[in-house]
Design an enzyme around this catalytic site. Structure first.
Site, mmCIF file in Angstrom:
data_model
loop_
_atom_site.group_PDB
_atom_site.id
_atom_site.type_symbol
_atom_site.label_atom_id
_atom_site.label_comp_id
_atom_site.label_asym_id
_atom_site.label_seq_id
_atom_site.Cartn_x
_atom_site.Cartn_y
_atom_site.Cartn_z
ATOM 1 N N ARG A 27 0.820 -1.217 0.000
ATOM 2 C CA ARG A 27 0.000 0.000 0.000
ATOM 3 C C ARG A 27 0.855 1.268 0.000
ATOM 4 O O ARG A 27 0.541 2.239 0.693
ATOM 5 C CB ARG A 27 -0.913 0.039 1.227
ATOM 6 C CG ARG A 27 -2.021 -0.978 1.227
ATOM 7 C CD ARG A 27 -3.254 -0.438 0.501
ATOM 8 N NE ARG A 27 -4.343 -1.397 0.564
ATOM 9 C CZ ARG A 27 -5.286 -1.375 1.493
ATOM 10 N NH1 ARG A 27 -5.289 -0.451 2.409
ATOM 11 N NH2 ARG A 27 -6.228 -2.288 1.482
ATOM 12 N N ARG A 36 -3.698 6.914 0.559
ATOM 13 C CA ARG A 36 -4.180 8.184 1.135
ATOM 14 C C ARG A 36 -3.201 8.911 2.038
ATOM 15 O O ARG A 36 -3.366 10.089 2.298
ATOM 16 C CB ARG A 36 -5.477 7.929 1.918
ATOM 17 C CG ARG A 36 -6.690 7.823 1.013
ATOM 18 C CD ARG A 36 -7.854 7.261 1.775
ATOM 19 N NE ARG A 36 -7.477 5.950 2.324
ATOM 20 C CZ ARG A 36 -8.247 5.198 3.080
ATOM 21 N NH1 ARG A 36 -9.438 5.618 3.410
ATOM 22 N NH2 ARG A 36 -7.827 4.026 3.523
ATOM 23 N N ARG A 75 -6.766 11.852 -6.686
ATOM 24 C CA ARG A 75 -8.071 11.206 -6.554
ATOM 25 C C ARG A 75 -9.237 12.183 -6.553
ATOM 26 O O ARG A 75 -10.393 11.763 -6.679
ATOM 27 C CB ARG A 75 -8.105 10.385 -5.256
ATOM 28 C CG ARG A 75 -7.400 9.034 -5.289
ATOM 29 C CD ARG A 75 -8.207 7.986 -6.043
ATOM 30 N NE ARG A 75 -9.627 8.028 -5.717
ATOM 31 C CZ ARG A 75 -10.169 7.451 -4.651
ATOM 32 N NH1 ARG A 75 -9.424 6.751 -3.839
ATOM 33 N NH2 ARG A 75 -11.458 7.540 -4.427
ATOM 34 N N ASP A 128 -7.199 -2.841 -7.026
ATOM 35 C CA ASP A 128 -7.684 -3.448 -5.780
ATOM 36 C C ASP A 128 -7.991 -4.908 -6.033
ATOM 37 O O ASP A 128 -8.304 -5.300 -7.164
ATOM 38 C CB ASP A 128 -8.935 -2.738 -5.259
ATOM 39 C CG ASP A 128 -9.164 -3.071 -3.795
ATOM 40 O OD1 ASP A 128 -8.520 -2.449 -2.939
ATOM 41 O OD2 ASP A 128 -9.962 -3.987 -3.506
ATOM 42 N N TYR A 147 -14.828 -11.586 1.208
ATOM 43 C CA TYR A 147 -15.610 -10.378 0.911
ATOM 44 C C TYR A 147 -16.900 -10.712 0.170
ATOM 45 O O TYR A 147 -17.940 -10.094 0.390
ATOM 46 C CB TYR A 147 -14.767 -9.398 0.091
ATOM 47 C CG TYR A 147 -13.672 -8.757 0.914
ATOM 48 C CD1 TYR A 147 -13.951 -7.703 1.777
ATOM 49 C CD2 TYR A 147 -12.362 -9.220 0.862
ATOM 50 C CE1 TYR A 147 -12.962 -7.122 2.548
ATOM 51 C CE2 TYR A 147 -11.366 -8.648 1.635
ATOM 52 C CZ TYR A 147 -11.672 -7.602 2.475
ATOM 53 O OH TYR A 147 -10.690 -7.035 3.247
HETATM 54 O O1 CP3 Z 1 -0.044 0.618 -3.294
HETATM 55 C C1 CP3 Z 1 -0.522 -0.522 -3.376
HETATM 56 O O2 CP3 Z 1 -0.248 -1.436 -2.552
HETATM 57 C C2 CP3 Z 1 -1.407 -0.890 -4.543
HETATM 58 C C3 CP3 Z 1 -2.797 -0.733 -4.340
HETATM 59 C C4 CP3 Z 1 -3.651 -1.668 -3.511
HETATM 60 C C5 CP3 Z 1 -4.901 -1.239 -3.012
HETATM 61 N N1 CP3 Z 1 -5.526 -2.305 -2.455
HETATM 62 C C6 CP3 Z 1 -5.417 0.130 -3.124
HETATM 63 C C7 CP3 Z 1 -6.464 0.575 -2.195
HETATM 64 C C8 CP3 Z 1 -3.513 -3.025 -3.182
HETATM 65 C C9 CP3 Z 1 -2.337 -3.955 -3.423
HETATM 66 C C10 CP3 Z 1 -4.709 -3.405 -2.521
HETATM 67 C C11 CP3 Z 1 -4.960 -4.779 -2.064
HETATM 68 C C12 CP3 Z 1 -6.096 -5.060 -1.174
HETATM 69 N N2 CP3 Z 1 -7.355 -4.519 -1.214
HETATM 70 C C13 CP3 Z 1 -6.069 -6.046 -0.160
HETATM 71 C C14 CP3 Z 1 -4.909 -6.965 0.153
HETATM 72 C C15 CP3 Z 1 -3.861 -6.269 0.959
HETATM 73 C C16 CP3 Z 1 -4.275 -5.968 2.349
HETATM 74 O O3 CP3 Z 1 -4.329 -4.779 2.681
HETATM 75 O O4 CP3 Z 1 -4.532 -6.916 3.116
HETATM 76 C C17 CP3 Z 1 -7.334 -6.039 0.465
HETATM 77 C C18 CP3 Z 1 -7.772 -6.924 1.609
HETATM 78 C C19 CP3 Z 1 -8.140 -5.075 -0.227
HETATM 79 C C20 CP3 Z 1 -9.564 -4.741 0.025
HETATM 80 C C21 CP3 Z 1 -9.713 -3.317 0.395
HETATM 81 N N3 CP3 Z 1 -9.602 -2.255 -0.481
HETATM 82 C C22 CP3 Z 1 -9.953 -2.777 1.680
HETATM 83 C C23 CP3 Z 1 -10.131 -3.588 2.930
HETATM 84 C C24 CP3 Z 1 -10.002 -1.390 1.535
HETATM 85 C C25 CP3 Z 1 -10.332 -0.392 2.601
HETATM 86 C C26 CP3 Z 1 -9.147 -0.124 3.458
HETATM 87 C C27 CP3 Z 1 -8.911 1.326 3.594
HETATM 88 O O5 CP3 Z 1 -7.744 1.650 3.939
HETATM 89 O O6 CP3 Z 1 -9.816 2.134 3.418
HETATM 90 C C28 CP3 Z 1 -9.749 -1.083 0.191
HETATM 91 C C29 CP3 Z 1 -9.657 0.260 -0.399
HETATM 92 C C30 CP3 Z 1 -8.356 0.659 -0.980
HETATM 93 N N4 CP3 Z 1 -7.603 -0.102 -1.824
HETATM 94 C C31 CP3 Z 1 -7.699 1.904 -0.778
HETATM 95 C C32 CP3 Z 1 -6.516 1.873 -1.542
HETATM 96 C C33 CP3 Z 1 -5.499 2.960 -1.698
HETATM 97 C C34 CP3 Z 1 -8.220 3.056 0.070
HETATM 98 C C35 CP3 Z 1 -9.444 3.694 -0.532
HETATM 99 C C36 CP3 Z 1 -9.234 5.023 -1.176
HETATM 100 O O7 CP3 Z 1 -8.122 5.488 -1.427
HETATM 101 O O8 CP3 Z 1 -10.260 5.663 -1.478
#
Ligand code: CP3
Length: 361
Positions: A34, A38, A47, A83, A160
């Site tokens: 990640r 944000r 964004r 994602d 999910y």
């Molecule tokens: O920089 C990177 O790593 C690449 C981008 C990336 C995202 N999600 C962007 C994202 C990657 C590799 C993921 C993987 C992901 N998504 C996982 C596996 C890794 C982990 O964290 O365990 C999982 C379980 C998800 C599902 C998911 N997506 C969740 C639980 C959330 C909410 C968490 C949060 O912080 O709000 C997301 C949203 C998400 N995916 C965001 C980002 C940058 C945040 C939302 C936003 O920016 O509006």
């Protein structure tokens, strides 16, 4: 070869790929799960006015956001901005990304009959936007660092799809294991087929390293993990290795320490570790012929500079410099200070070049 892959600028930094293959590196490669997100002001700016999945569908925005951390930090890899939930989306499920709450699937799979709602997607049609974003990002990276592609693992995606949102206990998908074992097998099998095609498409588009996120592996007991998930997780690696033997494959079985031995004995080249295991213990379980990646507790980055440096020093000393990729044990959090990420990355660079020198005496 059965494909004509695009031609890209030559890679100037191959530390990540070398470490994954167990080759010598001048210092330990480092990136952060990640790393685009944000906590970066430039991410929040990019964004503005775009919903999450709209952003994922826009190759220019994806490329910009993916490269942002590479501009800011001296890291050794970029990971494509996307994602894991684009897969259920491609299979016909609705997924809403709700600010401050995370993903919500308003119509989850609640009974086995709901599996009939799922479509077996043509990944080129339904996920072609990810492939186009990878191709564009790879071009824009201009060979600076390798580009990582990724997917969720079948069980983590099922979590999910059945629960309908994030959860601490994921009691609904866990109930399926025992109440609906056949439907569970069917769903995980179908997801595996889609994931394999999806990751092959990412490689053809230019991904140079693949990571499979098993973020909820730890809520399965060892027997359930071996019975339901391990065969699928291993098949993903075997089929990708067969098709693209040069592409390193990493898996992040978060919380599933019991799976490390068996995953080390599979076609994955890299085991990505969370912070709840000691480096020495992970190495003992995994053996010498697999690369370990991780595993600093992301919460360490809330500490002061000296504390971060001390924790990094201990971590890299314990892992050593061979077959090791430095990373966090999970993702960056939205309230992290980017300057602390900088301290982390610089500390890895500093301490691992030193270790290299002292170990050659
Ligand atoms: O920089 C990177 O790593 C690449 C981008 C990336 C995202 N999600 C962007 C994202 C990657 C590799 C993921 C993987 C992901 N998504 C996982 C596996 C890794 C982990 O964290 O365990 C999982 C379980 C998800 C599902 C998911 N997506 C969740 C639980 C959330 C909410 C968490 C949060 O912080 O709000 C997301 C949203 C998400 N995916 C965001 C980002 C940058 C945040 C939302 C936003 O920016 O509006």
């Amino acid at each position: 070869m059965n494909d004509s892959r695009p031609i890209f600028p030559e890679l100037q930094n191959d530390r990540l790929l070398r470490a994954a293959r167990g080759e010598f590196v001048d210092r330990v490669p480092v990136w952060m799960m990640r790393q685009a997100g944000r906590y970066l002001p430039e991410y929040r700016k990019a964004r503005e006015g775009h919903s999450f999945f709209e952003t994922c569908r826009n190759p220019e925005l994806v490329s910009e956001i993916t490269i942002q951390p590479v501009r800011r930090f001296p890291i050794d890899a970029a990971i494509i901005f996307s994602d894991i939930l684009v897969v259920p989306l491609a299979m016909g499920m609705q997924v809403d990304m709700i600010a401050g709450k995370g993903p919500v699937l308003p119509e989850p799979l609640s009974t086995p009959a709901d599996l009939d709602r799922l479509v077996m997607p043509d990944v080129k049609d339904e996920l072609g936007y990810v492939f186009r974003a990878i191709e564009k990002t790879r071009r824009d990276l201009n060979g600076r660092v390798p580009l990582i592609g990724f997917s969720g693992a079948p069980w983590t995606l099922m979590c999910y799809m059945v629960e309908g949102a994030g959860s601490k206990s994921f009691s609904k998908p866990r109930a399926w294991l025992y109440a609906e074992p056949q439907a569970t097998d069917r769903l995980l099998e179908q997801l595996t087929d889609v994931i394999i095609e999806y990751l092959k498409g990412q490689i053809r588009a230019g991904a140079q390293y693949i990571q499979v996120f098993e973020s909820w592996g730890g809520i399965l007991g060892p027997e359930a993990f071996d019975r339901f998930e391990a065969p699928h997780l291993k098949r993903i690696a075997t089929e990708l290795k067969y098709a693209y033997p040069e592409i390193p494959l990493a898996v992040f079985p978060r919380g599933a320490h019991h799976a490390l031995e068996s995953l080390a004995d599979s076609d994955y080249d890299v085991l990505s570790l969370d912070w709840t295991i000691l480096p020495e213990e992970a190495r003992t379980k995994a053996g010498l012929y697999v690369t370990l990646q991780g595993n600093l507790d992301p919460a360490v980055l809330y500490g002061p500079r000296d504390v971060i440096r001390e924790n990094v020093r201990r971590m890299v000393q314990a892992f050593g410099t061979r077959r090791y990729i430095a990373n966090l044990g999970h993702g960056m959090m939205s309230d992290h200070d980017p300057d602390k990420a900088q301290v982390f990355v610089e500390a890895v660079r500093e301490f691992t070049s030193e270790l290299q020198l002292s170990s050659s005496h």
